[in-house]
Motif scaffolding. Structure first.
Motif, PDB file in Angstrom:
ATOM      1  N   VAL A  21      47.032  71.824 -14.395  1.00  0.00           N
ATOM      2  CA  VAL A  21      46.342  70.735 -13.702  1.00  0.00           C
ATOM      3  C   VAL A  21      45.462  69.960 -14.683  1.00  0.00           C
ATOM      4  N   ASP A  22      44.796  70.659 -15.582  1.00  0.00           N
ATOM      5  CA  ASP A  22      43.911  69.996 -16.550  1.00  0.00           C
ATOM      6  C   ASP A  22      44.689  69.094 -17.509  1.00  0.00           C
ATOM      7  N   LEU A  23      45.973  69.365 -17.705  1.00  0.00           N
ATOM      8  CA  LEU A  23      46.778  68.539 -18.604  1.00  0.00           C
ATOM      9  C   LEU A  23      47.044  67.149 -18.039  1.00  0.00           C
ATOM     10  N   ILE A  24      47.125  67.030 -16.709  1.00  0.00           N
ATOM     11  CA  ILE A  24      47.539  65.755 -16.119  1.00  0.00           C
ATOM     12  C   ILE A  24      46.408  65.010 -15.412  1.00  0.00           C
ATOM     13  N   ARG A  25      45.229  65.577 -15.349  1.00  0.00           N
ATOM     14  CA  ARG A  25      44.117  64.924 -14.645  1.00  0.00           C
ATOM     15  C   ARG A  25      43.770  63.592 -15.305  1.00  0.00           C
ATOM     16  N   GLY A  26      43.745  62.521 -14.498  1.00  0.00           N
ATOM     17  CA  GLY A  26      43.372  61.201 -14.988  1.00  0.00           C
ATOM     18  C   GLY A  26      44.482  60.438 -15.683  1.00  0.00           C
ATOM     19  N   LYS A  27      45.659  61.004 -15.763  1.00  0.00           N
ATOM     20  CA  LYS A  27      46.766  60.360 -16.469  1.00  0.00           C
ATOM     21  C   LYS A  27      47.518  59.388 -15.555  1.00  0.00           C
ATOM     22  N   ASN A  28      48.271  58.520 -16.181  1.00  0.00           N
ATOM     23  CA  ASN A  28      49.198  57.653 -15.476  1.00  0.00           C
ATOM     24  C   ASN A  28      50.285  58.537 -14.856  1.00  0.00           C
ATOM     25  N   VAL A  29      50.842  58.129 -13.722  1.00  0.00           N
ATOM     26  CA  VAL A  29      51.807  58.965 -13.011  1.00  0.00           C
ATOM     27  C   VAL A  29      53.052  59.229 -13.852  1.00  0.00           C
ATOM     28  N   GLU A  30      53.549  58.208 -14.527  1.00  0.00           N
ATOM     29  CA  GLU A  30      54.750  58.399 -15.349  1.00  0.00           C
ATOM     30  C   GLU A  30      54.470  59.364 -16.506  1.00  0.00           C
ATOM     31  N   ASP A  31      53.294  59.216 -17.124  1.00  0.00           N
ATOM     32  CA  ASP A  31      52.930  60.120 -18.218  1.00  0.00           C
ATOM     33  C   ASP A  31      52.775  61.550 -17.707  1.00  0.00           C
ATOM     34  N   ALA A  32      52.185  61.699 -16.527  1.00  0.00           N
ATOM     35  CA  ALA A  32      51.992  63.029 -15.952  1.00  0.00           C
ATOM     36  C   ALA A  32      53.335  63.700 -15.667  1.00  0.00           C
ATOM     37  N   LEU A  33      54.291  62.945 -15.149  1.00  0.00           N
ATOM     38  CA  LEU A  33      55.609  63.524 -14.878  1.00  0.00           C
ATOM     39  C   LEU A  33      56.303  63.939 -16.168  1.00  0.00           C
ATOM     40  N   ASP A  34      56.143  63.143 -17.231  1.00  0.00           N
ATOM     41  CA  ASP A  34      56.718  63.520 -18.526  1.00  0.00           C
ATOM     42  C   ASP A  34      56.085  64.800 -19.056  1.00  0.00           C
ATOM     43  N   ILE A  35      54.773  64.907 -18.950  1.00  0.00           N
ATOM     44  CA  ILE A  35      54.073  66.112 -19.416  1.00  0.00           C
ATOM     45  C   ILE A  35      54.556  67.330 -18.642  1.00  0.00           C
ATOM     46  N   LEU A  36      54.678  67.196 -17.326  1.00  0.00           N
ATOM     47  CA  LEU A  36      55.079  68.329 -16.493  1.00  0.00           C
ATOM     48  C   LEU A  36      56.515  68.762 -16.778  1.00  0.00           C
ATOM     49  N   ARG A  37      57.385  67.816 -17.064  1.00  0.00           N
ATOM     50  CA  ARG A  37      58.788  68.167 -17.314  1.00  0.00           C
ATOM     51  C   ARG A  37      58.973  68.905 -18.632  1.00  0.00           C
ATOM     52  N   PHE A  38      58.034  68.740 -19.567  1.00  0.00           N
ATOM     53  CA  PHE A  38      58.149  69.418 -20.856  1.00  0.00           C
ATOM     54  C   PHE A  38      57.161  70.565 -21.019  1.00  0.00           C
ATOM     55  N   THR A  39      56.496  70.957 -19.945  1.00  0.00           N
ATOM     56  CA  THR A  39      55.575  72.092 -19.980  1.00  0.00           C
ATOM     57  C   THR A  39      56.323  73.340 -19.534  1.00  0.00           C
ATOM     58  N   LYS A  40      56.202  74.409 -20.303  1.00  0.00           N
ATOM     59  CA  LYS A  40      56.972  75.625 -20.038  1.00  0.00           C
ATOM     60  C   LYS A  40      56.182  76.623 -19.196  1.00  0.00           C
ATOM     61  N   LYS A  41      55.560  76.151 -18.132  1.00  0.00           N
ATOM     62  CA  LYS A  41      54.846  77.048 -17.228  1.00  0.00           C
ATOM     63  C   LYS A  41      55.393  76.844 -15.824  1.00  0.00           C
ATOM     64  N   GLU A  42      55.363  77.914 -15.040  1.00  0.00           N
ATOM     65  CA  GLU A  42      55.882  77.835 -13.680  1.00  0.00           C
ATOM     66  C   GLU A  42      55.090  76.845 -12.835  1.00  0.00           C
ATOM     67  N   ALA A  43      53.814  76.706 -13.116  1.00  0.00           N
ATOM     68  CA  ALA A  43      52.978  75.777 -12.359  1.00  0.00           C
ATOM     69  C   ALA A  43      53.460  74.343 -12.502  1.00  0.00           C
ATOM     70  N   ALA A  44      54.079  74.009 -13.614  1.00  0.00           N
ATOM     71  CA  ALA A  44      54.556  72.648 -13.848  1.00  0.00           C
ATOM     72  C   ALA A  44      55.641  72.261 -12.847  1.00  0.00           C
ATOM     73  N   VAL A  45      56.456  73.211 -12.437  1.00  0.00           N
ATOM     74  CA  VAL A  45      57.519  72.933 -11.468  1.00  0.00           C
ATOM     75  C   VAL A  45      56.900  72.569 -10.118  1.00  0.00           C
ATOM     76  N   TRP A  46      55.897  73.342  -9.695  1.00  0.00           N
ATOM     77  CA  TRP A  46      55.215  73.068  -8.432  1.00  0.00           C
ATOM     78  C   TRP A  46      54.500  71.717  -8.483  1.00  0.00           C
ATOM     79  N   LEU A  47      53.819  71.438  -9.582  1.00  0.00           N
ATOM     80  CA  LEU A  47      53.054  70.199  -9.692  1.00  0.00           C
ATOM     81  C   LEU A  47      53.954  68.970  -9.804  1.00  0.00           C
ATOM     82  N   ASP A  48      55.122  69.133 -10.408  1.00  0.00           N
ATOM     83  CA  ASP A  48      56.068  68.020 -10.503  1.00  0.00           C
ATOM     84  C   ASP A  48      56.459  67.554  -9.099  1.00  0.00           C
ATOM     85  N   LYS A  49      56.768  68.485  -8.234  1.00  0.00           N
ATOM     86  CA  LYS A  49      57.127  68.150  -6.857  1.00  0.00           C
ATOM     87  C   LYS A  49      55.940  67.542  -6.113  1.00  0.00           C
TER      88      LYS A  49
END
Length: 139
Positions: A21-49
């Motif tokens: 969550v701290d990685l994407i706070r305050g980011k642009n939506v497109e940038d946040a989705l890119d970060i989540l798609r390349f993060t190797k944590k299970e939480a990234a899958v939940w947050l992407d959705k």
């Protein structure tokens, strides 16, 4: 205008969820989705959705006719809170028992347009007025 999306009872501790969550706070939506798609944590899958759901909620609040790609959406607020905890016991040596806590969390996200829709409409009207004035000057 802003839109809210909530994810409840995720079978993961809030501490692990906050790392992503701290990685994407305050980011642009497109940038946040890119970060989540390349993060190797299970939480990234939940947050992407969840981010995709927040974008869909924003589009729906606009009357369903607006496309989020045309606007500069950003993540205004996002946080992960503790939720209910399943308490279990596991047998231990000498007749004892060890407590196991299966933690869950709730995640809330608020997505907002960086420039309000009223400002977009006013800017569009101003451009039309200038074009009309230029046409009048040429005649």
């Amino acid at each position: 205008m802003e839109a809210v999306a909530k994810l409840k009872s995720v079978p993961m501790s809030a501490r692990k969820m906050r790392l992503v969550v701290d990685l994407i706070r305050g980011k642009n939506v497109e940038d946040a989705l890119d970060i989540l798609r390349f993060t190797k944590k299970e939480a990234a899958v939940w947050l992407d959705k969840l981010v995709l759901s927040a974008i869909a909620n924003w589009e729906d609040r606009q009357g369903g006719m607006e496309n989020a790609d045309n606007y500069d959406l950003f993540i205004k607020t996002i946080y992960a809170d503790d939720a209910t905890m399943l308490k279990r016991f596991q047998p231990a040596p000498h007749g004892r028992a060890h407590r196991i806590r299966k933690r869950t969390c709730h995640v809330t996200i608020v997505v907002e347009n960086a420039v309000s829709l009223a400002d977009n409409a006013a800017a569009g009207d101003a451009v039309e007025v200038e074009e009309v004035e230029d046409a009048a000057v040429e005649e």
